[in-house]
Design an enzyme around this catalytic site. Structure first.
Site, PDB file in Angstrom:
ATOM      1  N   ASP A  74      -3.470   4.321  -2.116  1.00  0.00           N
ATOM      2  CA  ASP A  74      -4.484   4.763  -1.148  1.00  0.00           C
ATOM      3  C   ASP A  74      -4.490   6.287  -1.044  1.00  0.00           C
ATOM      4  OD1 ASP A  74      -6.367   4.759   0.864  1.00  0.00           O
ATOM      5  OD2 ASP A  74      -4.939   4.267   2.450  1.00  0.00           O
ATOM      6  N   LEU A  75      -5.137   6.930  -2.023  1.00  0.00           N
ATOM      7  CA  LEU A  75      -5.179   8.402  -2.027  1.00  0.00           C
ATOM      8  C   LEU A  75      -6.554   8.924  -1.615  1.00  0.00           C
ATOM      9  CD1 LEU A  75      -3.150   9.090  -5.313  1.00  0.00           C
ATOM     10  CD2 LEU A  75      -2.311   8.893  -2.970  1.00  0.00           C
ATOM     11  N   LYS A  76      -7.497   8.052  -1.380  1.00  0.00           N
ATOM     12  CA  LYS A  76      -8.853   8.428  -0.924  1.00  0.00           C
ATOM     13  C   LYS A  76      -9.387   9.621  -1.715  1.00  0.00           C
ATOM     14  CE  LYS A  76      -8.246   6.530   3.707  1.00  0.00           C
ATOM     15  NZ  LYS A  76      -6.821   6.207   3.702  1.00  0.00           N
ATOM     16  N   LEU A  77      -9.613   9.385  -2.998  1.00  0.00           N
ATOM     17  CA  LEU A  77     -10.031  10.458  -3.904  1.00  0.00           C
ATOM     18  C   LEU A  77     -11.443  10.955  -3.564  1.00  0.00           C
ATOM     19  CD1 LEU A  77      -8.815   8.771  -7.212  1.00  0.00           C
ATOM     20  CD2 LEU A  77      -7.579  10.447  -5.819  1.00  0.00           C
ATOM     21  N   HIS A  78     -11.604  12.260  -3.641  1.00  0.00           N
ATOM     22  CA  HIS A  78     -12.906  12.892  -3.389  1.00  0.00           C
ATOM     23  C   HIS A  78     -12.893  14.218  -4.142  1.00  0.00           C
ATOM     24  CE1 HIS A  78     -15.953  14.532  -0.175  1.00  0.00           C
ATOM     25  NE2 HIS A  78     -16.445  14.493  -1.399  1.00  0.00           N
ATOM     26  N   ASP A  79     -13.494  14.217  -5.336  1.00  0.00           N
ATOM     27  CA  ASP A  79     -13.464  15.432  -6.167  1.00  0.00           C
ATOM     28  C   ASP A  79     -14.614  15.334  -7.160  1.00  0.00           C
ATOM     29  OD1 ASP A  79     -12.519  17.764  -7.586  1.00  0.00           O
ATOM     30  OD2 ASP A  79     -10.493  17.290  -6.883  1.00  0.00           O
ATOM     31  N   GLN A 128      -3.426   2.242  17.063  1.00  0.00           N
ATOM     32  CA  GLN A 128      -4.695   1.636  16.652  1.00  0.00           C
ATOM     33  C   GLN A 128      -5.534   1.387  17.909  1.00  0.00           C
ATOM     34  OE1 GLN A 128      -5.716   1.337  13.665  1.00  0.00           O
ATOM     35  NE2 GLN A 128      -4.012   0.947  12.274  1.00  0.00           N
ATOM     36  N   LYS A 163       0.846  -1.201   0.000  1.00  0.00           N
ATOM     37  CA  LYS A 163       0.000   0.000   0.000  1.00  0.00           C
ATOM     38  C   LYS A 163       0.876   1.244   0.000  1.00  0.00           C
ATOM     39  CE  LYS A 163      -2.341   1.662   3.744  1.00  0.00           C
ATOM     40  NZ  LYS A 163      -2.253   3.141   3.845  1.00  0.00           N
ATOM     41  N   ARG A 191      -3.518  -6.793  14.070  1.00  0.00           N
ATOM     42  CA  ARG A 191      -2.353  -7.002  14.938  1.00  0.00           C
ATOM     43  C   ARG A 191      -2.256  -8.470  15.333  1.00  0.00           C
ATOM     44  NH1 ARG A 191      -1.172  -2.987  13.212  1.00  0.00           N
ATOM     45  NH2 ARG A 191      -0.576  -1.018  14.159  1.00  0.00           N
ATOM     46  N   GLY A 218       1.024  -2.706   8.709  1.00  0.00           N
ATOM     47  CA  GLY A 218       2.209  -1.851   8.565  1.00  0.00           C
ATOM     48  C   GLY A 218       3.269  -2.184   9.579  1.00  0.00           C
ATOM     49  N   ARG A 219       3.228  -1.484  10.724  1.00  0.00           N
ATOM     50  CA  ARG A 219       4.298  -1.576  11.717  1.00  0.00           C
ATOM     51  C   ARG A 219       4.631  -2.979  12.218  1.00  0.00           C
ATOM     52  NH1 ARG A 219       1.615   3.342  14.763  1.00  0.00           N
ATOM     53  NH2 ARG A 219      -0.124   2.338  13.692  1.00  0.00           N
ATOM     54  N   THR A 263     -12.300   6.149  10.310  1.00  0.00           N
ATOM     55  CA  THR A 263     -12.377   5.609  11.679  1.00  0.00           C
ATOM     56  C   THR A 263     -12.006   6.660  12.723  1.00  0.00           C
ATOM     57  OG1 THR A 263     -10.190   4.675  11.312  1.00  0.00           O
ATOM     58  CG2 THR A 263     -12.041   3.167  11.128  1.00  0.00           C
TER      59      THR A 263
HETATM   60  O1  C5P Z   1       1.149   0.270  11.049  1.00  0.00           O
HETATM   61  P1  C5P Z   1      -0.283  -0.141  10.912  1.00  0.00           P
HETATM   62  O2  C5P Z   1      -0.476  -1.636  10.739  1.00  0.00           O
HETATM   63  O3  C5P Z   1      -1.165   0.452  11.964  1.00  0.00           O
HETATM   64  O4  C5P Z   1      -0.701   0.507   9.504  1.00  0.00           O
HETATM   65  C1  C5P Z   1      -2.018   0.462   9.042  1.00  0.00           C
HETATM   66  C2  C5P Z   1      -2.135   1.212   7.755  1.00  0.00           C
HETATM   67  O5  C5P Z   1      -3.516   1.280   7.415  1.00  0.00           O
HETATM   68  C3  C5P Z   1      -1.631   2.645   7.803  1.00  0.00           C
HETATM   69  O6  C5P Z   1      -1.128   2.968   6.501  1.00  0.00           O
HETATM   70  C4  C5P Z   1      -2.879   3.441   8.098  1.00  0.00           C
HETATM   71  O7  C5P Z   1      -2.838   4.740   7.603  1.00  0.00           O
HETATM   72  C5  C5P Z   1      -3.944   2.633   7.350  1.00  0.00           C
HETATM   73  N1  C5P Z   1      -5.301   2.803   7.869  1.00  0.00           N
HETATM   74  C6  C5P Z   1      -5.640   2.512   9.176  1.00  0.00           C
HETATM   75  N2  C5P Z   1      -6.912   2.687   9.622  1.00  0.00           N
HETATM   76  C7  C5P Z   1      -7.840   3.132   8.793  1.00  0.00           C
HETATM   77  C8  C5P Z   1      -7.531   3.432   7.480  1.00  0.00           C
HETATM   78  C9  C5P Z   1      -6.230   3.244   7.044  1.00  0.00           C
HETATM   79  O8  C5P Z   1      -4.793   2.093   9.960  1.00  0.00           O
HETATM   80  N3  C5P Z   1      -9.068   3.268   9.241  1.00  0.00           N
END
Ligand code: C5P
Length: 232
Positions: A58-63, A189, A31, A180, A209-210, A118
């Site tokens: 993931d640019l979340k377009l809104h236009d 989160q 992503k 997680r 991600g992390r 969220t």
């Molecule tokens: O590091 P982590 O696993 O928390 O990363 C989750 C990814 O998902 C990040 O890029 C975060 O911006 C994205 N994301 C999120 N919650 C959302 C929408 C997107 O954690 N509601």
């Protein structure tokens, strides 16, 4: 079978390429979000595609519909596999995105709709004129609205995916961040689920991600998550 997507939350193309190479065959999908795309632009998408990986832009377009249509066409030309839009952009905007994606055929980008961020609670929704609906009710309403107007799927919390997947037609994509593995740090989160729970509840793509990027051995961390997903 559900796919694992790694959130490439780094600041530079060099870091992005290094992470993708380090993780190697353990992950096939990444992503790229606003931070990295704003810093490095389409070159970073091309670089990840050239490494043989799929890209979720993931640019979340809104236009206005025409602008969103053209952005999706640009994403399709880059070979992007998933793109996000905001469902509150309206019917014509969602259809414009879906129609633009469809011009690339089966291998073109799939359009995912964000229902309610969220980060927003009931008061935040009221501030922007959404009254008389809880965030959960708004999520369900926007999920129906977006998918019935051409969106291929939704980005949603793992806590919402069970209900949404029961409510929407088969084949709808459910992309869930907030995942997680048991025993890893939750970070910022708030409402998390394990990879197995997310898949069991209907997630088709998990965004992590992390727990992978910050692991001592990112490839091993990714493989462990995939094993957990496959066992469901
Ligand atoms: O590091 P982590 O696993 O928390 O990363 C989750 C990814 O998902 C990040 O890029 C975060 O911006 C994205 N994301 C999120 N919650 C959302 C929408 C997107 O954690 N509601």
């Amino acid at each position: 079978m559900a796919e694992l997507i790694v959130a490439l939350d780094v600041q530079t193309r060099a870091e992005a390429e290094a992470k993708v190479k380090l993780i190697g065959d353990a992950v096939g999908f990444y992503k790229i979000g606003l931070e990295l795309f704003t810093a490095e632009g389409p070159d970073v998408v091309k670089a990840v595609k050239e490494l043989g990986k799929k890209v979720f832009l993931d640019l979340k377009l809104h236009d206005i519909p025409r602008t969103v249509e053209r952005a999706v066409l640009s994403g399709g030309k880059l070979g992007v596999d998933l793109m996000t839009i905001h469902s509150v952009g309206g019917k014509a905007m969602i259809r414009a995105a879906a129609d633009a994606a469809a011009t690339f055929g089966a291998g073109g980008p799939k359009i995912l709709a964000v229902t309610v961020l969220t980060s927003l609670d009931k008061t935040d929704l009221e501030d922007v004129g959404i009254v008389g609906r809880t965030p959960a009710e708004q999520v369900a309403a926007m999920a129906r609205f977006a998918t019935s107007n051409g969106a291929n799927g939704l980005v949603c919390s793992p806590k919402e995916v069970g209900e949404l997947s029961r409510m929407l037609p088969g084949g709808t994509l459910f992309i869930t961040p907030g995942v997680r593995p048991a025993g890893t740090a939750i970070g910022d989160q708030k409402r998390v689920a394990t990879p197995a729970d997310a898949v069991r509840d209907g997630s088709t793509h998990l965004v992590v991600g992390r727990p992978i990027l910050a692991a001592p051995d990112p490839a091993a961390a990714a493989r462990a998550i995939r094993t957990e997903m496959a066992a469901v």
